[in-house]
Write a protein that holds these residues in place. Structure first.
Motif, PDB file in Angstrom:
ATOM      1  N   GLU A  26       5.473 -24.953  20.682  1.00  0.00           N
ATOM      2  CA  GLU A  26       6.829 -25.328  20.244  1.00  0.00           C
ATOM      3  C   GLU A  26       6.867 -26.217  19.014  1.00  0.00           C
ATOM      4  N   LEU A  27       5.701 -26.670  18.527  1.00  0.00           N
ATOM      5  CA  LEU A  27       5.605 -27.677  17.473  1.00  0.00           C
ATOM      6  C   LEU A  27       5.695 -29.066  18.099  1.00  0.00           C
ATOM      7  N   TYR A  75      10.445 -15.765  13.441  1.00  0.00           N
ATOM      8  CA  TYR A  75       9.151 -16.262  12.949  1.00  0.00           C
ATOM      9  C   TYR A  75       8.020 -15.762  13.856  1.00  0.00           C
ATOM     10  N   ARG A  76       8.248 -15.833  15.153  1.00  0.00           N
ATOM     11  CA  ARG A  76       7.246 -15.358  16.110  1.00  0.00           C
ATOM     12  C   ARG A  76       7.013 -13.854  15.950  1.00  0.00           C
ATOM     13  N   GLN A  77       8.117 -13.103  15.715  1.00  0.00           N
ATOM     14  CA  GLN A  77       7.988 -11.657  15.507  1.00  0.00           C
ATOM     15  C   GLN A  77       7.180 -11.367  14.250  1.00  0.00           C
ATOM     16  N   ALA A 124     -12.564 -29.132  18.085  1.00  0.00           N
ATOM     17  CA  ALA A 124     -12.991 -29.587  19.407  1.00  0.00           C
ATOM     18  C   ALA A 124     -12.468 -28.679  20.519  1.00  0.00           C
ATOM     19  N   LEU A 125     -11.205 -28.297  20.408  1.00  0.00           N
ATOM     20  CA  LEU A 125     -10.604 -27.506  21.482  1.00  0.00           C
ATOM     21  C   LEU A 125     -10.637 -26.009  21.183  1.00  0.00           C
ATOM     22  N   ARG A 126     -11.237 -25.675  20.039  1.00  0.00           N
ATOM     23  CA  ARG A 126     -11.322 -24.276  19.601  1.00  0.00           C
ATOM     24  C   ARG A 126      -9.941 -23.618  19.566  1.00  0.00           C
ATOM     25  N   PHE A 127      -8.958 -24.370  19.134  1.00  0.00           N
ATOM     26  CA  PHE A 127      -7.628 -23.768  18.980  1.00  0.00           C
ATOM     27  C   PHE A 127      -7.625 -22.892  17.733  1.00  0.00           C
ATOM     28  N   GLY A 128      -8.520 -23.276  16.810  1.00  0.00           N
ATOM     29  CA  GLY A 128      -8.646 -22.490  15.591  1.00  0.00           C
ATOM     30  C   GLY A 128      -7.358 -22.447  14.801  1.00  0.00           C
ATOM     31  N   LYS A 129      -7.024 -21.269  14.324  1.00  0.00           N
ATOM     32  CA  LYS A 129      -5.913 -21.085  13.404  1.00  0.00           C
ATOM     33  C   LYS A 129      -4.580 -21.589  13.926  1.00  0.00           C
ATOM     34  N   SER A 130      -4.354 -21.395  15.246  1.00  0.00           N
ATOM     35  CA  SER A 130      -3.018 -21.712  15.748  1.00  0.00           C
ATOM     36  C   SER A 130      -2.603 -23.145  15.448  1.00  0.00           C
ATOM     37  N   VAL A 131      -3.538 -24.077  15.489  1.00  0.00           N
ATOM     38  CA  VAL A 131      -3.175 -25.467  15.200  1.00  0.00           C
ATOM     39  C   VAL A 131      -2.784 -25.622  13.730  1.00  0.00           C
ATOM     40  N   HIS A 132      -3.534 -24.981  12.859  1.00  0.00           N
ATOM     41  CA  HIS A 132      -3.213 -25.080  11.431  1.00  0.00           C
ATOM     42  C   HIS A 132      -1.909 -24.354  11.123  1.00  0.00           C
ATOM     43  N   ASP A 133      -1.739 -23.166  11.723  1.00  0.00           N
ATOM     44  CA  ASP A 133      -0.524 -22.393  11.494  1.00  0.00           C
ATOM     45  C   ASP A 133       0.701 -23.134  11.990  1.00  0.00           C
ATOM     46  N   ASN A 134       0.471 -23.952  12.977  1.00  0.00           N
ATOM     47  CA  ASN A 134       1.548 -24.690  13.598  1.00  0.00           C
ATOM     48  C   ASN A 134       2.268 -25.596  12.581  1.00  0.00           C
ATOM     49  N   GLY A 135       1.547 -26.017  11.548  1.00  0.00           N
ATOM     50  CA  GLY A 135       2.191 -26.761  10.470  1.00  0.00           C
ATOM     51  C   GLY A 135       2.542 -28.199  10.800  1.00  0.00           C
ATOM     52  N   TRP A 136       1.879 -28.778  11.786  1.00  0.00           N
ATOM     53  CA  TRP A 136       2.182 -30.155  12.192  1.00  0.00           C
ATOM     54  C   TRP A 136       2.020 -31.133  11.031  1.00  0.00           C
ATOM     55  N   ARG A 168       8.087 -20.599   7.833  1.00  0.00           N
ATOM     56  CA  ARG A 168       7.630 -21.802   8.524  1.00  0.00           C
ATOM     57  C   ARG A 168       8.084 -23.043   7.774  1.00  0.00           C
ATOM     58  N   LYS A 169       7.920 -23.013   6.456  1.00  0.00           N
ATOM     59  CA  LYS A 169       8.297 -24.156   5.632  1.00  0.00           C
ATOM     60  C   LYS A 169       9.789 -24.470   5.784  1.00  0.00           C
ATOM     61  N   ASN A 170      10.608 -23.429   5.754  1.00  0.00           N
ATOM     62  CA  ASN A 170      12.060 -23.624   5.908  1.00  0.00           C
ATOM     63  C   ASN A 170      12.397 -24.228   7.262  1.00  0.00           C
ATOM     64  N   PHE A 171      11.729 -23.712   8.294  1.00  0.00           N
ATOM     65  CA  PHE A 171      11.961 -24.215   9.646  1.00  0.00           C
ATOM     66  C   PHE A 171      11.552 -25.687   9.751  1.00  0.00           C
ATOM     67  N   LEU A 172      10.393 -26.037   9.163  1.00  0.00           N
ATOM     68  CA  LEU A 172       9.907 -27.421   9.226  1.00  0.00           C
ATOM     69  C   LEU A 172      10.819 -28.362   8.446  1.00  0.00           C
ATOM     70  N   HIS A 173      11.359 -27.879   7.326  1.00  0.00           N
ATOM     71  CA  HIS A 173      12.330 -28.676   6.557  1.00  0.00           C
ATOM     72  C   HIS A 173      13.575 -28.925   7.402  1.00  0.00           C
ATOM     73  N   HIS A 174      14.043 -27.871   8.026  1.00  0.00           N
ATOM     74  CA  HIS A 174      15.265 -27.941   8.825  1.00  0.00           C
ATOM     75  C   HIS A 174      15.096 -28.911  10.006  1.00  0.00           C
ATOM     76  N   LYS A 175      13.972 -28.788  10.722  1.00  0.00           N
ATOM     77  CA  LYS A 175      13.718 -29.646  11.880  1.00  0.00           C
ATOM     78  C   LYS A 175      13.535 -31.114  11.485  1.00  0.00           C
ATOM     79  N   SER A 176      12.748 -31.342  10.423  1.00  0.00           N
ATOM     80  CA  SER A 176      12.495 -32.729  10.010  1.00  0.00           C
ATOM     81  C   SER A 176      13.789 -33.374   9.494  1.00  0.00           C
ATOM     82  N   LYS A 177      14.630 -32.566   8.845  1.00  0.00           N
ATOM     83  CA  LYS A 177      15.898 -33.101   8.335  1.00  0.00           C
ATOM     84  C   LYS A 177      16.807 -33.522   9.485  1.00  0.00           C
TER      85      LYS A 177
END
Length: 209
Positions: free
Chosen positions: A32-33, A48-50, A121-133, A90-99
């Motif tokens: 969920e971010l 975005y998920r689609q 460490a947790l081998r989440f791999g890409k998903s953590v980076h894609d998550n855009g935290w 993703r960028k638009n969504f993150l802008h919207h949420k942070s705003k």
């Protein structure tokens, strides 16, 4: 040069530190971010998920093609276009949420996470980076600062997951456990419980300043 400097100092003068009244804690969540101490999930939008699912499909097709062939090159362009679309969404969504957070709250409390270390460490791999935290928190930081508000990072070793937000007791919480139930009778969603702890720790830090 001089002109630029004068604008900067003018701008800095305008920012008045706002008195902190409303505070929210955010717990990083893979899918969920974040989950907030208001029990709100950021939830990536369906489109975005689609788009992510479509990208994965096109990437699989690419991996089956002969590298360097004309069909491979064509497919590579399809993948590149989709990657760009996904990144923009993703960028638009993150802008919207942070705003919306920066407008609603005077201080946002988060854990000082090392995303790179976490994904290894947790081998989440890409998903953590894609998550855009990381992108999300930097957007949040400057949107809050612009309004004289604050992003507060608490120690990454703070036991936000292990602690009961009602009584302060601690226990081990394996990743598979999605609900925090304590002997004091408190039963909460795991991430929501963490978000409450993060908020309380932020309040403690603010009180001690």
């Amino acid at each position: 040069g001089a002109y630029y400097v004068s604008i900067l100092t003018e701008y800095e003068k305008e920012i008045v530190q706002k008195e902190i009244e409303s505070i929210v804690g955010l717990d990083f969540a893979m899918a969920e971010l974040y989950v907030s101490s208001e029990d709100e999930k950021a939830n990536y939008p369906r489109y975005y998920r689609q788009m992510l699912a479509r990208l994965a499909k096109e990437q699989r097709i690419l991996s089956r093609r002969t590298k360097g062939s004309s069909r491979w090159n064509k497919q590579r362009m399809v993948v590149a276009k989709l990657q760009e679309k996904v990144a923009n969404q993703r960028k638009n969504f993150l802008h919207h949420k942070s705003k919306s957070l920066a407008v609603s709250f005077d201080a946002v409390i988060i854990e000082d996470l090392n995303m790179k270390g976490m994904s290894q460490a947790l081998r989440f791999g890409k998903s953590v980076h894609d998550n855009g935290w990381g992108m999300f928190t930097s957007f949040l930081d400057y949107k809050l600062k612009e309004q004289g508000k604050r992003l507060i990072k608490i120690d990454k070793w703070f036991p936000s997951t292990k602690m009961c937000s009602s009584c302060g007791d601690q226990k081990e919480m394996p990743l598979s456990e999605r609900v925090y139930s304590c002997s004091c009778g408190s039963v909460l969603d795991r991430d929501y419980n963490s978000a409450l702890n993060i908020k309380n720790e932020g309040l403690r830090l603010l009180a001690n300043e």
